[in-house]
Design a protein around this motif. Structure first.
Motif, PDB file in Angstrom:
ATOM      1  N   ASP A   1       1.175  -1.094  -0.363  1.00  0.00           N
ATOM      2  CA  ASP A   1       0.015   0.160   0.312  1.00  0.00           C
ATOM      3  C   ASP A   1       0.471   0.823  -0.454  1.00  0.00           C
TER       4      ASP A   1
ATOM      5  N   HIS B   1       2.529   2.271  -3.225  1.00  0.00           N
ATOM      6  CA  HIS B   1       1.252   2.627  -3.932  1.00  0.00           C
ATOM      7  C   HIS B   1       1.123   3.770  -4.027  1.00  0.00           C
ATOM      8  N   HIS B   2       1.539   4.430  -3.031  1.00  0.00           N
ATOM      9  CA  HIS B   2       1.130   5.413  -2.704  1.00  0.00           C
ATOM     10  C   HIS B   2       1.998   6.783  -2.891  1.00  0.00           C
TER      11      HIS B   2
ATOM     12  N   ASP C   1       1.738   6.453  -6.520  1.00  0.00           N
ATOM     13  CA  ASP C   1       0.798   7.617  -7.520  1.00  0.00           C
ATOM     14  C   ASP C   1       1.338   9.421  -6.829  1.00  0.00           C
TER      15      ASP C   1
ATOM     16  N   GLU D   1      -6.409   7.902  -5.929  1.00  0.00           N
ATOM     17  CA  GLU D   1      -7.296   7.028  -5.696  1.00  0.00           C
ATOM     18  C   GLU D   1      -8.828   7.646  -6.223  1.00  0.00           C
TER      19      GLU D   1
ATOM     20  N   THR E   1     -12.541   6.643  -5.657  1.00  0.00           N
ATOM     21  CA  THR E   1     -13.502   5.564  -5.327  1.00  0.00           C
ATOM     22  C   THR E   1     -15.475   6.299  -6.351  1.00  0.00           C
TER      23      THR E   1
ATOM     24  N   GLU F   1     -14.644   9.458 -15.115  1.00  0.00           N
ATOM     25  CA  GLU F   1     -12.918   9.397 -14.575  1.00  0.00           C
ATOM     26  C   GLU F   1     -11.728  11.020 -15.293  1.00  0.00           C
TER      27      GLU F   1
ATOM     28  N   ILE G   1      -6.463  10.121 -12.373  1.00  0.00           N
ATOM     29  CA  ILE G   1      -7.539   8.957 -10.955  1.00  0.00           C
ATOM     30  C   ILE G   1      -7.524   7.500 -11.868  1.00  0.00           C
ATOM     31  N   ARG G   2      -7.006   7.036 -10.889  1.00  0.00           N
ATOM     32  CA  ARG G   2      -6.831   5.774 -10.532  1.00  0.00           C
ATOM     33  C   ARG G   2      -7.631   4.679  -9.738  1.00  0.00           C
ATOM     34  N   ALA G   3      -9.837   4.244 -10.781  1.00  0.00           N
ATOM     35  CA  ALA G   3     -11.026   4.186  -9.924  1.00  0.00           C
ATOM     36  C   ALA G   3     -10.884   3.139  -9.734  1.00  0.00           C
ATOM     37  N   ARG G   4     -11.675   3.039  -8.957  1.00  0.00           N
ATOM     38  CA  ARG G   4     -12.377   1.730  -8.320  1.00  0.00           C
ATOM     39  C   ARG G   4     -13.503   2.048  -8.156  1.00  0.00           C
TER      40      ARG G   4
ATOM     41  N   PHE H   1     -12.717  11.275  -3.510  1.00  0.00           N
ATOM     42  CA  PHE H   1     -11.746  11.620  -3.738  1.00  0.00           C
ATOM     43  C   PHE H   1     -10.697  12.569  -3.126  1.00  0.00           C
TER      44      PHE H   1
END
Length: 183
Positions: A96, A99-100, A103, A110, A112, A128, A139-142, A157
């Motif tokens: 985690d 990845h931060h 990013d 990120e 959501t 997005e 944007i990294r979308a979930r 976000f």
């Protein structure tokens, strides 16, 4: 920052720096995804990594066998080191934190995004794009599906939220009718 987060950040920063020095960031990112998938996909692996009863050499041997040939040399050495240092239980937090860092370097946040139904690629791309424009970041979308929102979408976000759901619009309409009826 809690002690475990500091530890995760320190190790994530180390692997991040090594990946950059060796020009293998993309490989390490993929390897981190592989590691994340394995950890998220197996409750047995999570229990094994967290177990204080299993000695570090056994963990190192088993983790090595699990990931042998599935990750690159840098990640293989890193996972082995984490096992030998007794930090196997921190691997998920390290992923985690890594990845931060990626990013932050790539100016990605990120998001959501909650929708009533599964969206096609074009619809996702439009949403997005709107969020990227508002946030000024990639944007990294979930995606989460929640039929209760009826339609539209809700996006969270950074410390912001966009609520363009039908359920939210109906609630606002109900409130305005209630307030209007009291006059």
């Amino acid at each position: 920052m809690a002690t475990s987060s500091r530890v995760a950040h320190r190790y994530a920063k180390a692997i991040f720096d090594i990946a950059r020095q060796e020009s293998s960031s993309d490989t390490v990112i993929e390897d981190m995804r592989t590691l994340r998938g394995a950890i998220d996909g197996s409750s047995d692996l999570r229990a094994f990594l967290a177990s204080p009863v299993i000695d570090v050499h056994t963990k190192e041997r088993i983790i090595g066998a699990i990931f042998n040939g599935k990750v690159g040399t840098i990640m293989d050495r890193f996972i082995t080191l984490m096992a030998l240092k007794g930090r196997a239980a921190s691997l998920s937090a390290i992923v985690d934190a890594f990845h931060h860092l990626i990013d932050d370097e790539r100016n990605i946040v990120e998001a959501t995004i909650t929708t009533a139904i599964d969206l096609d690629a074009e619809q996702k791309s439009r949403i997005e794009g709107q969020i990227a424009k508002i946030s000024g970041h990639g944007i990294r979308a979930r995606y989460i599906i929640d039929p209760a929102i009826i339609g539209g979408f809700r996006a969270r976000f950074e410390d912001r939220m966009i609520d363009a759901t039908v359920s939210h619009q109906l609630e606002r309409l109900r409130e305005s009718l209630t307030i209007g009826g009291n006059n």
